[in-house]
Design a protein around this motif. Sequence first.
Motif, PDB file in Angstrom:
ATOM      1  N   THR A  21      69.292 -17.793 -51.527  1.00 19.40           N
ATOM      2  CA  THR A  21      70.731 -17.758 -51.215  1.00 19.40           C
ATOM      3  C   THR A  21      71.241 -16.354 -50.918  1.00 19.40           C
ATOM      4  O   THR A  21      72.141 -16.198 -50.107  1.00 19.40           O
ATOM      5  CB  THR A  21      71.587 -18.350 -52.348  1.00 19.40           C
ATOM      6  OG1 THR A  21      71.402 -17.570 -53.522  1.00 19.40           O
ATOM      7  CG2 THR A  21      71.240 -19.799 -52.609  1.00 19.40           C
ATOM      8  N   SER A  22      70.635 -15.330 -51.539  1.00 17.51           N
ATOM      9  CA  SER A  22      71.231 -13.998 -51.361  1.00 17.51           C
ATOM     10  C   SER A  22      71.257 -13.540 -49.890  1.00 17.51           C
ATOM     11  O   SER A  22      72.273 -13.009 -49.443  1.00 17.51           O
ATOM     12  CB  SER A  22      70.562 -12.969 -52.269  1.00 17.51           C
ATOM     13  OG  SER A  22      69.211 -12.834 -51.935  1.00 17.51           O
ATOM     14  N   PRO A  23      70.189 -13.767 -49.109  1.00 17.83           N
ATOM     15  CA  PRO A  23      70.297 -13.342 -47.699  1.00 17.83           C
ATOM     16  C   PRO A  23      71.384 -14.116 -46.945  1.00 17.83           C
ATOM     17  O   PRO A  23      72.075 -13.557 -46.102  1.00 17.83           O
ATOM     18  CB  PRO A  23      68.923 -13.659 -47.111  1.00 17.83           C
ATOM     19  CG  PRO A  23      68.017 -13.824 -48.257  1.00 17.83           C
ATOM     20  CD  PRO A  23      68.853 -14.318 -49.380  1.00 17.83           C
ATOM     21  N   VAL A  24      71.515 -15.407 -47.292  1.00 20.18           N
ATOM     22  CA  VAL A  24      72.507 -16.226 -46.584  1.00 20.18           C
ATOM     23  C   VAL A  24      73.930 -15.801 -46.965  1.00 20.18           C
ATOM     24  O   VAL A  24      74.829 -15.754 -46.128  1.00 20.18           O
ATOM     25  CB  VAL A  24      72.289 -17.725 -46.887  1.00 20.18           C
ATOM     26  CG1 VAL A  24      73.285 -18.573 -46.123  1.00 20.18           C
ATOM     27  CG2 VAL A  24      70.870 -18.116 -46.522  1.00 20.18           C
TER      28      VAL A  24
ATOM     29  N   GLY B 243      71.764 -10.431 -59.296  1.00 18.49           N
ATOM     30  CA  GLY B 243      72.595 -10.772 -58.124  1.00 18.49           C
ATOM     31  C   GLY B 243      73.166  -9.534 -57.474  1.00 18.49           C
ATOM     32  O   GLY B 243      73.148  -9.400 -56.248  1.00 18.49           O
ATOM     33  N   GLY B 244      73.655  -8.596 -58.286  1.00 19.89           N
ATOM     34  CA  GLY B 244      74.224  -7.366 -57.732  1.00 19.89           C
ATOM     35  C   GLY B 244      73.205  -6.637 -56.877  1.00 19.89           C
ATOM     36  O   GLY B 244      73.485  -6.229 -55.754  1.00 19.89           O
ATOM     37  N   LEU B 245      71.973  -6.542 -57.414  1.00 18.30           N
ATOM     38  CA  LEU B 245      70.916  -5.854 -56.672  1.00 18.30           C
ATOM     39  C   LEU B 245      70.650  -6.556 -55.339  1.00 18.30           C
ATOM     40  O   LEU B 245      70.582  -5.920 -54.281  1.00 18.30           O
ATOM     41  CB  LEU B 245      69.637  -5.822 -57.523  1.00 18.30           C
ATOM     42  CG  LEU B 245      68.396  -5.229 -56.850  1.00 18.30           C
ATOM     43  CD1 LEU B 245      68.623  -3.772 -56.509  1.00 18.30           C
ATOM     44  CD2 LEU B 245      67.190  -5.381 -57.762  1.00 18.30           C
ATOM     45  N   PHE B 246      70.547  -7.877 -55.384  1.00 20.93           N
ATOM     46  CA  PHE B 246      70.234  -8.603 -54.158  1.00 20.93           C
ATOM     47  C   PHE B 246      71.411  -8.616 -53.169  1.00 20.93           C
ATOM     48  O   PHE B 246      71.205  -8.582 -51.955  1.00 20.93           O
ATOM     49  CB  PHE B 246      69.772 -10.031 -54.489  1.00 20.93           C
ATOM     50  CG  PHE B 246      68.317 -10.102 -54.833  1.00 20.93           C
ATOM     51  CD1 PHE B 246      67.386 -10.497 -53.896  1.00 20.93           C
ATOM     52  CD2 PHE B 246      67.867  -9.725 -56.091  1.00 20.93           C
ATOM     53  CE1 PHE B 246      66.038 -10.537 -54.195  1.00 20.93           C
ATOM     54  CE2 PHE B 246      66.516  -9.754 -56.409  1.00 20.93           C
ATOM     55  CZ  PHE B 246      65.603 -10.150 -55.461  1.00 20.93           C
ATOM     56  N   MET B 247      72.623  -8.642 -53.675  1.00 19.66           N
ATOM     57  CA  MET B 247      73.786  -8.587 -52.789  1.00 19.66           C
ATOM     58  C   MET B 247      73.859  -7.217 -52.098  1.00 19.66           C
ATOM     59  O   MET B 247      74.158  -7.121 -50.916  1.00 19.66           O
ATOM     60  CB  MET B 247      75.095  -8.827 -53.549  1.00 19.66           C
ATOM     61  CG  MET B 247      75.252 -10.211 -54.128  1.00 19.66           C
ATOM     62  SD  MET B 247      75.023 -11.526 -52.925  1.00 19.66           S
ATOM     63  CE  MET B 247      73.774 -12.467 -53.761  1.00 19.66           C
TER      64      MET B 247
ATOM     65  N   VAL C 240      65.689  -9.691 -42.761  1.00 14.71           N
ATOM     66  CA  VAL C 240      65.379  -8.387 -43.364  1.00 14.71           C
ATOM     67  C   VAL C 240      65.665  -8.420 -44.863  1.00 14.71           C
ATOM     68  O   VAL C 240      64.837  -8.003 -45.681  1.00 14.71           O
ATOM     69  CB  VAL C 240      66.183  -7.256 -42.671  1.00 14.71           C
ATOM     70  CG1 VAL C 240      66.071  -5.959 -43.455  1.00 14.71           C
ATOM     71  CG2 VAL C 240      65.690  -7.057 -41.245  1.00 14.71           C
ATOM     72  N   ALA C 241      66.823  -8.983 -45.219  1.00 10.61           N
ATOM     73  CA  ALA C 241      67.179  -9.063 -46.639  1.00 10.61           C
ATOM     74  C   ALA C 241      66.167  -9.914 -47.387  1.00 10.61           C
ATOM     75  O   ALA C 241      65.746  -9.578 -48.497  1.00 10.61           O
ATOM     76  CB  ALA C 241      68.588  -9.636 -46.799  1.00 10.61           C
ATOM     77  N   PHE C 242      65.751 -11.006 -46.769  1.00  9.02           N
ATOM     78  CA  PHE C 242      64.799 -11.910 -47.417  1.00  9.02           C
ATOM     79  C   PHE C 242      63.455 -11.215 -47.621  1.00  9.02           C
ATOM     80  O   PHE C 242      62.868 -11.274 -48.709  1.00  9.02           O
ATOM     81  CB  PHE C 242      64.628 -13.173 -46.574  1.00  9.02           C
ATOM     82  CG  PHE C 242      63.655 -14.148 -47.155  1.00  9.02           C
ATOM     83  CD1 PHE C 242      63.979 -14.862 -48.307  1.00  9.02           C
ATOM     84  CD2 PHE C 242      62.424 -14.349 -46.569  1.00  9.02           C
ATOM     85  CE1 PHE C 242      63.089 -15.758 -48.858  1.00  9.02           C
ATOM     86  CE2 PHE C 242      61.519 -15.251 -47.123  1.00  9.02           C
ATOM     87  CZ  PHE C 242      61.845 -15.952 -48.269  1.00  9.02           C
ATOM     88  N   LEU C 243      62.975 -10.525 -46.582  1.00 13.78           N
ATOM     89  CA  LEU C 243      61.674  -9.862 -46.675  1.00 13.78           C
ATOM     90  C   LEU C 243      61.680  -8.753 -47.721  1.00 13.78           C
ATOM     91  O   LEU C 243      60.772  -8.660 -48.547  1.00 13.78           O
ATOM     92  CB  LEU C 243      61.261  -9.302 -45.309  1.00 13.78           C
ATOM     93  CG  LEU C 243      60.899 -10.382 -44.284  1.00 13.78           C
ATOM     94  CD1 LEU C 243      60.596  -9.754 -42.934  1.00 13.78           C
ATOM     95  CD2 LEU C 243      59.714 -11.216 -44.765  1.00 13.78           C
ATOM     96  N   PHE C 244      62.743  -7.949 -47.687  1.00 14.73           N
ATOM     97  CA  PHE C 244      62.837  -6.885 -48.691  1.00 14.73           C
ATOM     98  C   PHE C 244      62.973  -7.479 -50.089  1.00 14.73           C
ATOM     99  O   PHE C 244      62.383  -6.990 -51.045  1.00 14.73           O
ATOM    100  CB  PHE C 244      64.009  -5.953 -48.391  1.00 14.73           C
ATOM    101  CG  PHE C 244      63.658  -4.852 -47.441  1.00 14.73           C
ATOM    102  CD1 PHE C 244      63.048  -3.690 -47.903  1.00 14.73           C
ATOM    103  CD2 PHE C 244      63.922  -4.969 -46.081  1.00 14.73           C
ATOM    104  CE1 PHE C 244      62.707  -2.670 -47.026  1.00 14.73           C
ATOM    105  CE2 PHE C 244      63.587  -3.957 -45.198  1.00 14.73           C
ATOM    106  CZ  PHE C 244      62.981  -2.805 -45.670  1.00 14.73           C
ATOM    107  N   GLY C 245      63.760  -8.525 -50.167  1.00 12.23           N
ATOM    108  CA  GLY C 245      63.999  -9.174 -51.455  1.00 12.23           C
ATOM    109  C   GLY C 245      62.719  -9.732 -52.035  1.00 12.23           C
ATOM    110  O   GLY C 245      62.370  -9.476 -53.199  1.00 12.23           O
ATOM    111  N   ILE C 246      62.005 -10.476 -51.196  1.00  7.35           N
ATOM    112  CA  ILE C 246      60.784 -11.101 -51.709  1.00  7.35           C
ATOM    113  C   ILE C 246      59.717 -10.028 -51.962  1.00  7.35           C
ATOM    114  O   ILE C 246      58.930 -10.126 -52.904  1.00  7.35           O
ATOM    115  CB  ILE C 246      60.295 -12.219 -50.753  1.00  7.35           C
ATOM    116  CG1 ILE C 246      59.535 -13.270 -51.555  1.00  7.35           C
ATOM    117  CG2 ILE C 246      59.437 -11.695 -49.617  1.00  7.35           C
ATOM    118  CD1 ILE C 246      59.555 -14.639 -50.932  1.00  7.35           C
ATOM    119  N   GLY C 247      59.751  -8.955 -51.154  1.00 13.30           N
ATOM    120  CA  GLY C 247      58.827  -7.839 -51.362  1.00 13.30           C
ATOM    121  C   GLY C 247      59.059  -7.195 -52.712  1.00 13.30           C
ATOM    122  O   GLY C 247      58.117  -6.963 -53.485  1.00 13.30           O
TER     123      GLY C 247
END
Lengths: 250, 320
Positions: A69-72, A152-156, A175-182
């Motif tokens: 959800t965070s990238p969306v 959540g703050g970090l991912f937002m 990009v957010a998803f890739l960095f997030g999952i990385g």
Amino acid sequence: MRVFMALVRRELGAYFNSLTGYVVIAAVLLLTGFGLVDLIERIRQMPYPSPVTELFYQTTYFWLVVLLTSPVITMRSFAAEKAAGTYEALMTTPVGDWQVVLAKFAGALAFYLLTWLPFLGVLFALRQITGEAALFEPTIVAVTFLGITLVGGLFMALGCFASALTRSDIIAAMVAFLFGIGLWMLGYRPDASGLLPTWAIPVLEHVSLTRHMEDFARGLVVGRHVVFYLTATWLLLFLTQRVVQSRRWK
Amino acid sequence: MEQAPPMIEVENLTKRYPGRTAVDGISFQIGRGEVVGFLGPNGAGKSTTLRILSSFLPATSGTARVAGFDVFREPDEVRRRIGYMPENNPLHLDMRVREYLKFRARLKGLGWRRSRERVDAVLQQCGLTDVSGRIIGQLSKGYRQRVGLADALVHEPDLIILDEPTIGLDPHQIRSVRALVKELGKRHTVVLSTHILNEVEMTCSRVLILHRGRILAADRTEDLGRRLSLDGQVIAEVEAPPAQLLEAFRDLPEVERVEVEPMDGNFQRLSLVPRNGADLRPLVSAEIREHGWPLRELTRSRHSLEDIFIHLTRGKVRED
């Protein structure tokens, strides 16, 4: 401050004026709903000594919610405004770069927390179903929510940063998803592979999101975890502000 | 008392993008209360100049001041004083008209009560009262344009900057937007850009013609044609012997050139080019009356900005 509040209200309003907001809420409801079913099974199988939030955390749904959800939630924040041109209208009013960045971050975080509210309902329902009041210690639930907020703050912040880099919300989300999952993979059982040099393991454990969240879900507030999230979030917001400001670099 | 600085002062403003110079060392001034049109084909540097003036983009070199404030060093002071409608009038399409204008008023620093008052005022001024509760995305383009104008006005700025305010509208909507702009010109300094020539003729008191990042001409709209001595040609259709007709006008000091062409019947087409842009019509009519020649038409061609523009840019293109 009133400019900031107007901006945050607009950000939050945008989620509910479009389908995005409802789709995200529906997705989180679905995932926490699966979590509920899973939890009922687990609690039934054995009288568990650990708190229910930890049980929930052990299901995969928690990270599914955060990572998906965070990238969306954040993808639109800058990218969509740039694509629509409203960014120009926004940045030619007397608002500061920091005001815009923080408002977009705050709006995203507030919406993210809103999507977690039904989880409280899930916990309440579980308590009714199982009758195991001991598993629903309020402080542990509160600490879990602190963890949810910090993660959540970090991912937002990460999502806002990705969104500020581009005009395309799809690219921002990817990009957010890739960095997030990385970031998540980085600390996911670093000792398991056996391929890493020994010095790297403690470093990776320090940034291990899964370790941090495990502690929060057990009701433990560990100071260095909190510091880690606050500094990482701040760093990403700072980078976002630099990107916003870079438009005015010569 | 110290004299207030001009609304806009631009000196040697240049904006370069990699491989392209969008604005090439332009200088101009715009006084308070003027309505000035930036005229030029697409890619002439109009939008870039307006974006620099609204402190959205930094210039590569040169200075620009709005009401005495540097657009780069004091952007907040500048932004407080301008109402800017960017190109294509971007709006939050998911918001309702009143809600949007209120949001914009708050961003521009208006308090709760003041923003309410001002939003009501601009809704009225821009004829939006009937649609104030509608979602912007569902409005016609003409109404959206008015929402953009209302937004530019809501904080009572000294300077209103409109980038292509009538682009993409139908003729009826164009008329209503132009009427609004004209109305604004009575109380504010207005700068607008357009590539439509008669828009400038109809709404602006002064025009800056931009082409490839440079100012080709800057003058009062009505003087521009005269200065370039393009207008004032008088055409008369007279029933008279051609030789006599030629004779009658050839040696007048006000006349630069005479031509006579035969037309249907005994009518001749007499065309006269004046010296110094003088109006030859009274002279011509007096002369013709004196000879007792039948006259069926007497007109003075007014060259439009269109001609001026083509004239100016053609020369420029050849030069390049």
